[in-house]
Design an enzyme around this catalytic site. Structure first.
Site, PDB file in Angstrom:
ATOM      1  N   VAL A 202      49.225  54.109  21.750  1.00 47.40           N
ATOM      2  CA  VAL A 202      48.314  52.959  21.941  1.00 47.40           C
ATOM      3  C   VAL A 202      48.696  51.895  20.918  1.00 47.40           C
ATOM      4  CG1 VAL A 202      45.907  52.172  21.814  1.00 47.40           C
ATOM      5  CG2 VAL A 202      46.394  54.521  22.565  1.00 47.40           C
ATOM      6  N   HIS A 203      49.017  50.697  21.351  1.00 51.51           N
ATOM      7  CA  HIS A 203      49.268  49.649  20.363  1.00 51.51           C
ATOM      8  C   HIS A 203      48.936  48.244  20.865  1.00 51.51           C
ATOM      9  CE1 HIS A 203      53.045  49.242  22.650  1.00 51.51           C
ATOM     10  NE2 HIS A 203      53.013  47.995  22.250  1.00 51.51           N
TER      11      HIS A 203
END
Ligand code: UD1
Ligand code: UDP
Length: 356
Positions: A202-203
């Site tokens: 997740v970024h």
């Protein structure tokens, strides 16, 4: 010819590796690194593992707001392009480094080749969408990974200089997968079993900068009830700490530092399912035939959805849990990303551009 490749962030490096190798068979190349990413695991590790030549110029721009970061890059790149006068400037993907590189070049009337052209999420709140649309409209040569990308460009009136080359991430995956699996002991080191764990990344700004979305994703990942490996982008770690979520992380989420490309391939190939908001990871999951659950409301990689190997769940806890437990691929893959010769095809484009 002299080709200038401009890169700065992790996904740029992965795309540069196969293109640089192909280009250097015919031309001189200089590499300009903006310094957008700089931690060892986000930067140097990729040059070492993928044997990317040392950058000729490093701008050390670092982190900051979009305008500031892009502006710093623009000024730095312009000085280098004025001095080097390359015949073609190559930019990769959709990062701020991509935009700055293309903009600096076009204003000097230097020819721009965009690798991974024509992708669209049709969501202009995404910084990457702004970058892609802008870069495509100022590029002379557009290397499209998929047929959808070619049609997206046609819808915007861009038809000249457009080439369907396949996806350079297919080239590098095919080149590295078996070497990675032979060399890396990451599965044993983490005490994992093949297909006995989930992998998450997740970024994306829309997920990290909104603590409700980030909280909902983290809750869902904790409740899946499967062992879950989470190589954590520095942006995400920063936001998890800032929002207080870091302290309360469930022990079933095994956060590890970002890994290099080779270990990432091994982790992806060994995972039962992948949960991600990354563009590159969605594609790699498809290429490796691993079911992918995408933590976004849109995707540029629509073929992975159409083929039934990817599902969009956004940041809704229930939707994530439902997909994690029940989503199974439904269809045959069309192998939409090409044959793994996109780098060679891009080098061929530069050769035929010689008389321009
Ligand atoms: C960038 C790209 C995104 C891509 C992602 C890949 C843009 C607009 N976004 O997002 O498209 O998917 O890279 O990883 O270009 N940081 C560090 N160390 C680093 C790099 C970043 O600590 O080496 C932290 C900093 O706090 C920084 C934050 O991460 O402010 C965000 O970095 P930035 O490069 O601005 O955007 P990414 O989220 O990495
Ligand atoms: N990647 C990696 N290590 C990680 C996370 C991602 O090597 O810990 C690789 C991933 O396999 C892919 C590339 O980085 O090749 C994708 O970059 P990222 O997810 O950062 O950006 P995006 O593709 O979303 O722009």
């Amino acid at each position: 010819m002299l080709i200038a490749s401009i890169v700065g962030a992790r996904p740029n490096f992965v795309k540069l590796a196969p293109v640089s190798r192909a280009i250097r068979e015919f031309h001189d190349e200089i590499i300009i690194h903006t310094g957008q990413h700089y931690d060892y695991q986000m930067d140097r590790l990729f040059f070492d593992e993928l044997k990317i030549p040392e950058p000729d110029y490093h701008l050390n721009v670092g982190s900051g707001s979009h305008g500031w970061q892009t502006g710093e890059m623009l000024g730095g790149i312009e000085g280098i392009l004025l001095k080097e006068r390359p015949d073609i400037v190559v930019v990769y993907g959709d990062t701020n480094s991509t935009l700055a590189g293309a903009l600096a070049a076009v204003k000097l009337h230097q020819r721009v080749l965009h690798v991974e052209a024509g992708l669209r999420s049709y969501d202009m709140r995404m910084p990457e969408e702004v970058n892609r649309v802008s870069v495509d409209h100022i590029s002379d040569l557009l290397s499209c990974p998929t047929r959808t990308a070619v049609s997206n460009l046609a819808r915007e009136g861009i038809t000249e200089g457009v080439h369907l080359t396949g996806d350079v991430m297919m080239d590098i995956l095919l080149e590295c997968l078996s070497i990675a699996q032979e060399r890396s002991d990451i599965i044993d080191r983490l005490g994992l079993e093949e297909k006995g764990y989930y992998l998450a990344t997740v970024h994306r700004a829309e997920n990290t900068d909104d603590s409700r979305r980030l909280g909902s994703i983290i809750e869902a990942l904790s409740e899946i009830g499967e062992e879950l490996i989470f190589p954590c982008h520095p942006r995400t770690e920063k936001m998890l700490r800032k929002s207080g979520l870091w302290q309360g992380l469930d022990e079933r989420i095994r956060i590890i530092p970002p890994v290099g490309y080779l270990e990432m391939l091994v982790l992806e190939a060994g995972a039962a399912k992948v949960l991600t908001d990354s563009g590159g990871v969605q594609k790699e999951a498809y290429m490796l035939q691993v079911p992918c659950i995408t933590l976004r409301d849109t995707t540029e990689w629509v073929e992975t959805i159409e083929d039934g190997w990817n599902v969009l769940v956004g940041a809704s806890k229930n939707a994530i849990l439902d997909a994690a437990r029940n989503f199974e691929p439904t269809g045959e893959q069309r192998q939409v990303f090409g044959e793994g010769d996109a780098g060679r095809r891009i080098a061929a484009l530069t050769l035929s551009d010689n008389d321009k």
